[in-house]
Enzyme design. Sequence first.
Site, PDB file in Angstrom:
ATOM      1  N   HIS A 187      30.636  26.526   1.206  1.00  0.00           N
ATOM      2  CA  HIS A 187      29.918  27.738   0.795  1.00  0.00           C
ATOM      3  C   HIS A 187      28.889  28.158   1.834  1.00  0.00           C
ATOM      4  CE1 HIS A 187      31.896  27.599  -3.066  1.00  0.00           C
ATOM      5  NE2 HIS A 187      31.608  26.306  -3.118  1.00  0.00           N
TER       6      HIS A 187
ATOM      7  N   ASN B 191     -11.918  11.326   3.418  1.00  0.00           N
ATOM      8  CA  ASN B 191     -10.465  11.495   3.255  1.00  0.00           C
ATOM      9  C   ASN B 191     -10.261  12.441   2.088  1.00  0.00           C
ATOM     10  OD1 ASN B 191      -7.696  11.190   2.848  1.00  0.00           O
ATOM     11  ND2 ASN B 191      -7.932   9.285   1.723  1.00  0.00           N
ATOM     12  N   GLY B 192      -9.676  13.595   2.349  1.00  0.00           N
ATOM     13  CA  GLY B 192      -9.456  14.573   1.279  1.00  0.00           C
ATOM     14  C   GLY B 192      -9.694  15.980   1.799  1.00  0.00           C
TER      15      GLY B 192
ATOM     16  N   GLU C  19      12.554  13.021  10.309  1.00  0.00           N
ATOM     17  CA  GLU C  19      11.141  12.671  10.410  1.00  0.00           C
ATOM     18  C   GLU C  19      10.829  11.744  11.570  1.00  0.00           C
ATOM     19  OE1 GLU C  19       9.403  10.901   6.899  1.00  0.00           O
ATOM     20  OE2 GLU C  19      11.154   9.695   6.517  1.00  0.00           O
TER      21      GLU C  19
ATOM     22  N   CYS D 181      -5.475  10.269   6.289  1.00  0.00           N
ATOM     23  CA  CYS D 181      -6.762   9.784   6.770  1.00  0.00           C
ATOM     24  C   CYS D 181      -7.023   8.402   6.166  1.00  0.00           C
ATOM     25  CB  CYS D 181      -7.938  10.675   6.426  1.00  0.00           C
ATOM     26  SG  CYS D 181      -7.863  12.283   7.192  1.00  0.00           S
TER      27      CYS D 181
ATOM     28  N   GLU E 116      18.741  11.672   1.899  1.00  0.00           N
ATOM     29  CA  GLU E 116      17.815  10.666   2.424  1.00  0.00           C
ATOM     30  C   GLU E 116      18.129  10.347   3.891  1.00  0.00           C
ATOM     31  OE1 GLU E 116      15.084   9.595   1.680  1.00  0.00           O
ATOM     32  OE2 GLU E 116      14.835   7.639   2.597  1.00  0.00           O
TER      33      GLU E 116
ATOM     34  N   LYS F 262       1.500   8.468   6.091  1.00  0.00           N
ATOM     35  CA  LYS F 262       2.203   7.700   5.059  1.00  0.00           C
ATOM     36  C   LYS F 262       1.866   8.173   3.652  1.00  0.00           C
ATOM     37  CE  LYS F 262       4.696   4.249   3.667  1.00  0.00           C
ATOM     38  NZ  LYS F 262       6.141   4.511   3.768  1.00  0.00           N
TER      39      LYS F 262
ATOM     40  N   ARG G  24      -1.900   5.984   7.985  1.00  0.00           N
ATOM     41  CA  ARG G  24      -2.341   7.098   7.147  1.00  0.00           C
ATOM     42  C   ARG G  24      -2.663   8.353   7.954  1.00  0.00           C
ATOM     43  NH1 ARG G  24      -3.886   5.433   2.051  1.00  0.00           N
ATOM     44  NH2 ARG G  24      -5.134   7.304   1.828  1.00  0.00           N
TER      45      ARG G  24
ATOM     46  N   LYS H 244      15.466  10.909   6.945  1.00  0.00           N
ATOM     47  CA  LYS H 244      15.070   9.817   7.847  1.00  0.00           C
ATOM     48  C   LYS H 244      15.227  10.255   9.302  1.00  0.00           C
ATOM     49  CE  LYS H 244      13.236   7.808   5.839  1.00  0.00           C
ATOM     50  NZ  LYS H 244      13.057   7.926   4.406  1.00  0.00           N
TER      51      LYS H 244
ATOM     52  N   TRP I 120      -5.814  12.402   9.844  1.00  0.00           N
ATOM     53  CA  TRP I 120      -4.629  13.256   9.772  1.00  0.00           C
ATOM     54  C   TRP I 120      -5.190  14.653   9.532  1.00  0.00           C
ATOM     55  CZ3 TRP I 120      -2.276  16.659   6.397  1.00  0.00           C
ATOM     56  CH2 TRP I 120      -0.935  16.962   6.662  1.00  0.00           C
TER      57      TRP I 120
HETATM   58  O1  M6R Z   1       4.056   7.692  -1.557  1.00  0.00           O
HETATM   59  P1  M6R Z   1       5.105   8.634  -2.064  1.00  0.00           P
HETATM   60  O2  M6R Z   1       6.359   7.964  -2.425  1.00  0.00           O
HETATM   61  O3  M6R Z   1       4.611   9.478  -3.206  1.00  0.00           O
HETATM   62  O4  M6R Z   1       5.399   9.596  -0.859  1.00  0.00           O
HETATM   63  C1  M6R Z   1       6.267  10.685  -0.991  1.00  0.00           C
HETATM   64  C2  M6R Z   1       6.635  11.252   0.357  1.00  0.00           C
HETATM   65  O5  M6R Z   1       5.502  11.699   1.025  1.00  0.00           O
HETATM   66  C3  M6R Z   1       7.367  10.224   1.225  1.00  0.00           C
HETATM   67  O6  M6R Z   1       8.497   9.714   0.600  1.00  0.00           O
HETATM   68  C4  M6R Z   1       7.771  10.861   2.566  1.00  0.00           C
HETATM   69  O7  M6R Z   1       8.751  11.828   2.365  1.00  0.00           O
HETATM   70  C5  M6R Z   1       8.242   9.784   3.549  1.00  0.00           C
HETATM   71  N1  M6R Z   1       7.744  10.065   4.858  1.00  0.00           N
HETATM   72  C6  M6R Z   1       9.720   9.695   3.634  1.00  0.00           C
HETATM   73  O8  M6R Z   1      10.144   8.754   4.548  1.00  0.00           O
END
Ligand code: M6R
Length: 611
Positions: free
Chosen positions: A507, A99-100, A491, A2, A484, A606, A27, A488, A73
Site C-alpha cells: 500500500h 533536571n526538568g 537511534e 539530565c 523495534e 536514556k 541521561r 534500534k 541533555w
Molecule cells: O524508560 P522508558 O521505557 O519509559 O523509555 C521509553 C523510551 O524513551 C525508550 O524506550 C526509547 O525509545 C529507547 N531509546 C529505545 O531504545
Amino acid sequence: MCGIVAYIGHREACPVILKGLRRLEYRGYDSAGVALLNGQLNVYKKKGKVADLEAFIADKDIHAHVGMGHTRWATHGEPNDVNAHPHYSTSERIAIIHNGIIENYAALKKHLQQQGHEFHSDTDTEVFVNLIEEIQKQNHCTLEEAVRLALHEVVGAYAIVVLSKDAPDQLIAARKGSPLVIGVGEGEFFLASDATPIIEYTNEVVYVNDYEIAVIRNGKLDIRTKEDVVQTPYIQKLEMELDSIEKGGYEHFMLKEIFEQPKSILDSMRGRLELEAGHLNMGGVRAFEQKFMNAHRIIIVACGTSWHAGLVAEYLIEDLARIPVEVEYASEFRYRNPVLSERDIVIAISQSGETADTLAALELAKSKGATIFGICNVVGSSIARATDAGAYTHAGPEIGVASTKAFTAQVTVLTILAMIVGHRRGTLSDVKLRELMVELYTIPQKVEKALELDTEIQQIAEIFKDATNFLYLGRGYNFPVALEGALKLKEISYIHAEGYPAAEMKHGPIALIDENMPVVVIATRDSSYEKIVSNIQEVKARKGRIIAVVSEGDTTIPPMAEFVVEVPHTSEVLMPLVSVVPLQLLSYHIAVLRGCNVDQPRNLAKSVTVE
Ligand code: M6R
C-alpha cells in the site's frame, strides 16, 4: 534526561561527583559541570562529555567536602559552556543544578529582569536560581525558606540541588516530577537522579517524593513538604550490585545488555514461572484478580521500545485472555480526551519508570477512575510508585540508551500476565497453559543460541553499513519486532529505517524498493508464514536485498533471500523474545562499523523526563 549528583560529608566531594556523573552520563551528555563549596562557591562547566569537564578542571582547586554536579541533555538553549549547569544567581552567591523544565520561566524571567537580575544563559534553570535569590532578598529569610517559597512560584518539573556561599555546610534539594534519591552514609549523604552513583558507598537510600524539600546540614537530613510539614525519611535498602552497572569486559553497555538477555529473561520469570509445581504467580495480578476478570478493556500506554513491548502484549492478551486491548503512545493519550471507565485497566510500561509522558498518561487515566497497573524496571521509580499495582521486570540496570534487555524482560512479564489472566478467565486451557509454560522455560536457552549468530550478523553488518535506508517487515507477533528492529537501527546508527506490517508494504512502501534497499524480513514459522513468503517474493521481484530471519531448518525462504539468519524455533506467541535478538545485534554492529557512539547516541537520553 539530565543527571544530577551531589555530596556532603567527610570525603573529597569532587571525585565522588565526577564518578557519579560518569555513571549518570547515559541521561544526557551535551555538557557537564560541578559547583564546589569551600569558603568560595566555584562553578566549573564545559560543553561535551564528563571527560571534557575532567580535563578542564585538572589544574583547578577542587578541594571541597560539599559539592554538586550535572550532566545535561539540552532543552532550553543549545549545548555550550554557558548553558551548562550549575548556574549561578546574579550575585554568584547561590548556585543550582536542575533536571526538568520550568514552563513559566519566560514570565518569571521578565519579572526578575525588572528587579535587576542578569541572565547569561538561555536556560530556564537560571531563572530558578535568580528567583530563589530574589525571594531571599525580599523576605530576608533563610535559603531553605527561599527555596520553599520559590517552589510555589514555578510551574513544571524539577529535581534541583542548591548551594549557597552563605550556608557553607548545607545542601538543599527538592523534587517534582524528576527523580531524586538520597544515599544515607555514616555522617555523609549522596544525592543523585538514580542510585547508580550511590551504590558503592551505601545501600541505604531515601526516595524523595514530589513537592518535598530535603535539607542536609550538620550530618542530619530534614525532609519537609513545600507546605513546611516535617516528613519522616523512609530509608530503604538497595538491592543493586555494583557489577551490574559496569561494562564487565564488553566494549559497550549495549552489547553487554544484549548478551545478558538469557539471564535477564530468566530473572524476569523468577518466582513467577514455577514449572515443576505447575504454577504461574504474579503478585500484582493476584492483587487485581477481580479487576482483570471483569475488565472491559485494557489500554497500554508507553513510549518507544516500551510501546513496542505493549504492541506484543496486545497480540498476547487478545489471543490468550480475550480482553480487547488498545496500545497508545503516552504522549498522544495524555492530550486526548480518552473515554475511560472504572472497568478499564491501564497498563503503563516503562523501563526507567520516569518517562514524563507515560507518567502523565497514567495520572490522567487514574483521574478518570481506571485501574493502573505498572510494568517498570527501575525499582522505586515514579511510575512504579504512582500505580495501583504492578510487576517489576527485574532486568537489572539498563545503561545503554538503546533499550534491549528491558524489551525482552517486559515481553516476558507481559506474556506471564496474559497467561495468568487467560487461564483464570478460562480462555486458555490447562493443556495450552502447560505447553506454553514449558516453552517459556526454554526461552533463555533459545536466546543464548540466537546470540551465537553474532559473528554471522557482524559479516552482514559489514555489507550493509553504508546503506542509507532500511525496511523491516514482519507479520503478527513479528510486526512489533520489525518496528523495534527499525528503531534500534535509527537511534544508534542514524540510518533511516521503517518498520512495517509486511502486508501493508504493497500500500505504499513497496515503491521504495529497488536493488539498493536492504529489507529485513522476520519470517519465522507461524500462522502467517505462507503469507510472508509471498511478501518476500514481492520484494524479490523488485530486486530488494533480502535479509531474512527464519526458523531453524527452513528450506523455503533461503533460496529467495540474499542473507538468512536462522533462529531457534519456538511457539508463535513467544517468538518476539527470540527474533528480536539478531536485529539488536545487526543494529549494534552497523553502528560500531559506522563509528557511532553506541551507548550515547546523538540527541538522545536514556530517561526522557521532559515532554
Ligand atoms: O524508560 P522508558 O521505557 O519509559 O523509555 C521509553 C523510551 O524513551 C525508550 O524506550 C526509547 O525509545 C529507547 N531509546 C529505545 O531504545
